[in-house]
Design a protein around this motif. Structure first.
Motif, PDB file in Angstrom:
ATOM      1  N   PHE A 141      22.972  11.097  15.623  1.00  0.00           N
ATOM      2  CA  PHE A 141      23.259  10.154  14.544  1.00  0.00           C
ATOM      3  C   PHE A 141      22.341   8.921  14.601  1.00  0.00           C
ATOM      4  O   PHE A 141      22.044   8.308  13.589  1.00  0.00           O
ATOM      5  CB  PHE A 141      24.723   9.693  14.612  1.00  0.00           C
ATOM      6  CG  PHE A 141      25.717  10.815  14.469  1.00  0.00           C
ATOM      7  CD1 PHE A 141      25.604  11.739  13.448  1.00  0.00           C
ATOM      8  CD2 PHE A 141      26.765  10.945  15.362  1.00  0.00           C
ATOM      9  CE1 PHE A 141      26.535  12.761  13.313  1.00  0.00           C
ATOM     10  CE2 PHE A 141      27.682  11.966  15.241  1.00  0.00           C
ATOM     11  CZ  PHE A 141      27.571  12.884  14.210  1.00  0.00           C
ATOM     12  N   VAL A 142      21.912   8.576  15.830  1.00  0.00           N
ATOM     13  CA  VAL A 142      21.149   7.342  16.038  1.00  0.00           C
ATOM     14  C   VAL A 142      19.685   7.506  15.653  1.00  0.00           C
ATOM     15  O   VAL A 142      19.054   6.580  15.139  1.00  0.00           O
ATOM     16  CB  VAL A 142      21.272   6.875  17.510  1.00  0.00           C
ATOM     17  CG1 VAL A 142      20.366   5.671  17.787  1.00  0.00           C
ATOM     18  CG2 VAL A 142      22.717   6.548  17.837  1.00  0.00           C
ATOM     19  N   ILE A 152      27.556   6.970   8.939  1.00  0.00           N
ATOM     20  CA  ILE A 152      28.385   7.504  10.025  1.00  0.00           C
ATOM     21  C   ILE A 152      28.453   6.523  11.178  1.00  0.00           C
ATOM     22  O   ILE A 152      29.528   6.224  11.720  1.00  0.00           O
ATOM     23  CB  ILE A 152      27.833   8.868  10.486  1.00  0.00           C
ATOM     24  CG1 ILE A 152      28.037   9.922   9.390  1.00  0.00           C
ATOM     25  CG2 ILE A 152      28.516   9.306  11.777  1.00  0.00           C
ATOM     26  CD1 ILE A 152      27.388  11.248   9.685  1.00  0.00           C
ATOM     27  N   VAL A 153      27.275   5.995  11.586  1.00  0.00           N
ATOM     28  CA  VAL A 153      27.247   5.046  12.705  1.00  0.00           C
ATOM     29  C   VAL A 153      28.049   3.800  12.361  1.00  0.00           C
ATOM     30  O   VAL A 153      28.817   3.272  13.180  1.00  0.00           O
ATOM     31  CB  VAL A 153      25.792   4.692  13.070  1.00  0.00           C
ATOM     32  CG1 VAL A 153      25.759   3.556  14.091  1.00  0.00           C
ATOM     33  CG2 VAL A 153      25.072   5.920  13.606  1.00  0.00           C
ATOM     34  N   GLY A 154      27.904   3.307  11.113  1.00  0.00           N
ATOM     35  CA  GLY A 154      28.648   2.126  10.686  1.00  0.00           C
ATOM     36  C   GLY A 154      30.147   2.380  10.730  1.00  0.00           C
ATOM     37  O   GLY A 154      30.932   1.510  11.123  1.00  0.00           O
ATOM     38  N   ASP A 194      18.006   6.909   7.362  1.00  0.00           N
ATOM     39  CA  ASP A 194      18.848   7.942   6.745  1.00  0.00           C
ATOM     40  C   ASP A 194      20.193   7.334   6.360  1.00  0.00           C
ATOM     41  O   ASP A 194      20.914   6.807   7.216  1.00  0.00           O
ATOM     42  CB  ASP A 194      19.034   9.098   7.723  1.00  0.00           C
ATOM     43  CG  ASP A 194      19.773  10.255   7.086  1.00  0.00           C
ATOM     44  OD1 ASP A 194      21.023  10.215   7.056  1.00  0.00           O
ATOM     45  OD2 ASP A 194      19.115  11.209   6.625  1.00  0.00           O
ATOM     46  N   ALA A 195      20.522   7.415   5.078  1.00  0.00           N
ATOM     47  CA  ALA A 195      21.743   6.775   4.586  1.00  0.00           C
ATOM     48  C   ALA A 195      22.997   7.421   5.168  1.00  0.00           C
ATOM     49  O   ALA A 195      23.979   6.735   5.480  1.00  0.00           O
ATOM     50  CB  ALA A 195      21.779   6.851   3.063  1.00  0.00           C
TER      51      ALA A 195
END
Length: 781
Positions: A704-705, A717-719, A711-712
């Motif tokens: 994800f990182v 997801i990370v947010g 990448d939106a």
């Protein structure tokens, strides 16, 4: 009267006899009349003769004596026919009447009138009419010719008319009496004949009834004493019917139910949990359509003992063709079924181990081969031969060898699925048929190898027989199906060939018949053997990758395992970690990692670095019953505070036995150990366990990182993970941080710490301590 009584007794008895007609009765009546006439005639003749002698009327004496004598002859002469005797008797009465006509006058008419009446009684209407005519002729002929005085005072001047009138009146009265007697006798004869017919019919019916009752008694006795069970039911198919209305003794003896307990119940009172429901439905359907049916089904006695029944059910129809009842004949065929099972087992199963033998194996292989060809799913055959079994057999005897074979069969059955087949085809040779692995041959080969390895490990464990420990191993040959033109015999030959290849490679090996797979198998087995020795040879080591805050200061570190093979060089964790998981070595390696973590932690603290170390804990290691005890003992032995250890676990740990997992985590939390979910978001993420588990932090997977903030989707997801962690009060570590842009985004969104090549690569703890010491010296800290 003494003469009459025997006659009456005979006459009454005769009425009970089944006479064909009235002849018997008339014969008895003639005998009685002759007896009475002889008796009364004699009594009457005595005074008449005496008076006749006194008056010198010798003709009367002569006629009386002649008449009595004639009657005596008729009475005694039984050789004469009934008709002859009757006519003789009538002739006697007629003669006496004619004689009295000359001598006495009017009295003679009584005798003459009696003749037709007696003729009607004895001979019937036609002879009686003949006698009436004879009497009329006699009266008019004799009376007119001899001018006999009958004290009829009129028409003396006209004698012929006078006798015509006398004859007509005599004949009229005589005819009325005679015809009345004849008709009465005819009706009596007809009535008697009907009575006789009715009596005979009743006797026949009584005889038939007696025969039917006797037959029914015999049938009832036979049914009641049959060895087979007999049940009769009504035709009521509602309310789980039909219902039992009769059972015989065999039913009571076999089932243990009394007749009173069975009446009103249904046939299904004998069925239980293991009875075939489809067969019960088939019988119900046949009864509903009033068809006969034969079935074999498992039944239960009153004491819940199982026994096999052969059931014949027949509908019983009445005279109108309507089904009124059903009769069920049931036989106990338990012994036959047992014999059939014994024969089947002898034909298709190994006597010692109870496993399928070569014949049954070939049948199942043929079926599975056809199924694999139809579906395109690959299956596998494992040919297993025990290593050095002959040595054990020769040294300890066949009894010990047999027990070892039985234990091998048990272990094979335990490690395989129910859909798979384990067979013993002779001696120490076993064959395993693995069903439906995968539609891709490479995946199917890997799965077959995994199963073969489980089998090899299971049979490598020690056997304890009669207190003695025996070590054993096995060589396994593997062949996949289907192949073009392949047969069951081909499969056995291929897997047998592969097994001998495994033996020639040094035993305790797995060999594939397919060449390319064999290379992979050999590589995997060699790698597994080397991994087993890696701990002993000190080839494994721990490296450390720092976890830093927004200022770049180390606030933690993750310990990672590395394997430096002396011959192969560095082996990737992506290769040896899954191998350790599958082989079970991960538990032993996890214990070593915990020991190393405690050692490194003390080393860091000695250098003045007080932060937590994270180590990966495998689900298989975590689920060991003694895992908490091992951790407790290690911390105590090493003198390490658990507050400086973080156990990284994957989300797969929480799939099974969540309650037990929570309890075990709580015990470890009491030691100060904290938990981090590794690779969060890539597994079975659930807000439920975030709320219930004693967690400390989440680790965002590098997948994800690596594409943030460009990448939106990954950025979102990370947010979301960061926001959710704050809501649950959890720390967050982002893995795989390699660029400044990634770091800036994570810092801007309040990520607690970051880990990745941007800050440090995994290095030995000693080297990391040395580098930081040099940095501190250079900066004057």
């Amino acid at each position: 009267m003494k003469i009459v009584r025997p006659f009456l007794r005979r006459f009454l008895r005769a009425q009970r006899l089944p006479s064909k007609d009235l002849q018997f009765w008339r014969d008895q009546m003639l005998s009685a009349i002759l007896s009475v006439a002889l008796l009364l005639g004699t009594l009457t003749a005595i005074p008449s003769v005496m008076m006749a002698i006194r008056d010198q009327l010798y003709s009367i004496v002569l006629i009386d004596s002649f008449a009595i004598g004639w009657l005596l002859v008729i009475w005694r002469w039984r050789a004469l026919s009934f008709t002859a005797r009757s006519w003789h008797f009538l002739l006697v009465v007629y003669s006496v009447g004619v004689f009295f006509l000359f001598k006495v006058g009017p009295v003679s008419q009584i005798y003459l009138m009696a003749v037709p009446v007696l003729a009607a009684l004895l001979l019937g209407l036609r002879p009686a009419i003949f006698v009436l005519i004879l009497n009329a002729i006699t009266l008019i002929a004799i009376g007119y010719s001899f001018n006999i005085d009958l004290q009829f005072d009129r028409y003396h001047d006209r004698p012929f008319l006078r006798w015509i009138i006398i004859t007509l009146n005599f004949t009229f009265i005589s005819s009325v009496i005679t015809v009345s007697c004849a008709v009465l006798l005819r009706r009596l004869e007809e009535s008697l004949r009907k009575q006789v017919e009715i009596s005979l019919s009743l006797q026949e019916e009584q005889k038939s009834l007696r025969e039917a009752n006797e037959e029914l008694r015999l049938i009832s006795a036979a049914v009641d004493n049959l060895n087979d069970m007999v049940m009769i039911t009504d035709n009521n198919l509602r309310d789980s019917g039909p219902h039992i209305v009769f059972v015989n003794k065999a039913f009571e003896t076999t089932t243990g139910y009394s007749r009173a307990e069975a009446l009103g119940k249904t046939l299904e009172m004998l069925y239980g949990k293991n009875s075939d429901s489809l067969e019960i439905h088939r019988m119900r359907s046949a009864m509903a359509s009033q068809d006969p049916i034969r079935s074999e089904i498992l039944g239960y006695t009153k004491s819940d003992e199982e026994f096999w029944l052969e059931v014949d059910i027949q509908p019983i129809n009445n005279q109108d063709g309507l089904c009124t009842h059903y009769v069920a004949i049931e036989r106990d065929i338990t012994d036959r079924k047992k014999a059939e099972l014994d024969i089947y087992r002898l034909a298709f199963f190994d006597v010692l181990t109870g496993l399928p033998n070569r014949r049954l194996l070939r049948d199942r292989m043929s079926v599975q081969l056809a199924n694999a060809q139809r579906t395109g799913h690959f299956s596998a055959v494992l040919f297993i031969d025990l290593d050095h079994f002959k040595t054990i057999n020769d040294a300890r005897g066949h009894a010990t060898g047999d027990i070892l074979l039985i234990e091998v069969a048990r272990r094979l059955s335990d490690v395989l699925r129910e859909v798979d087949t384990v067979a013993r085809i002779g001696g120490d040779e076993f064959v395993v048929l693995i069903d439906s692995l995968d539609s891709h041959i490479e995946v199917a080969g890997k799965l077959a190898l995994k199963v073969a390895e489980k089998v090899r490990q299971a049979l490598s464990l020690e056997f304890v027989i009669h207190g003695q420990v025996y070590s054993s191993s096995c060589s396994i040959g593997v062949s996949l199906m289907p192949k073009p033109g392949q047969s069951a015999d081909d499969l056995l030959r291929e897997s047998d060939t592969a097994m001998y290849r495994a033996k020639s490679a040094g035993r305790n090996q797995i060999a594939f018949f397919e060449g390319n797979m064999q290379t992979e198998v050999e590589h995997r087995l060699t790698l597994e053997r080397d991994l087993t020795k890696a701990l002993e040879l000190n080839e494994l080591q721990m490296v450390m990758q720092a976890q830093v805050n927004d200022a770049g200061v180390a606030v933690g570190a993750e310990l990672l395992m590395r394997w430096h093979h002396k011959g192969r060089g560095m082996v990737s964790p992506a290769v040896f970690i899954p191998l350790a998981e599958e082989s079970g070595l991960i538990v032993k390696m996890g214990d070593w990692v915990l020991q190393e973590a405690c050692r490194i932690l003390k080393q860091l603290q000695s250098a003045g670095h007080y932060f937590s170390l994270s180590i990966n804990v495998s689900p298989k290691q975590f689920r060991q019953k003694d895992f908490v005890d091992k951790v407790t003992a290690t911390l105590a032995t090493q003198g390490v505070d658990g507050n400086y250890l973080i156990f990284e676990v994957t989300e797969g740990l929480f799939i099974d036995n969540l309650q037990e997992t929570i309890a075990r985590m709580s015990k470890l939390s009491d030691l100060g150990i904290r938990f981090s979910i590794d690779d969060f978001g890539t597994g079975y993420s659930s807000l439920n366990y975030l709320k219930r588990l004693p967690l400390y932090e989440l680790k965002i997977d590098k997948s994800f990182v690596q594409d943030i903030p460009g990448d939106a989707n990954d950025t979102a997801i990370v947010g979301s993970i960061l926001s959710m962690a704050r809501q649950f009060g959890l720390k967050v570590v982002a893995e795989g941080v390699e660029t400044v842009e990634q770091a800036n985004y994570l810092i801007a969104n309040d990520c607690d710490s970051m880990q990745g090549f941007l800050y440090s690569r995994p290095i030995a703890p000693e080297l990391w301590i040395s580098q930081h010491a040099q940095e501190q010296t250079a900066t004057g800290v």
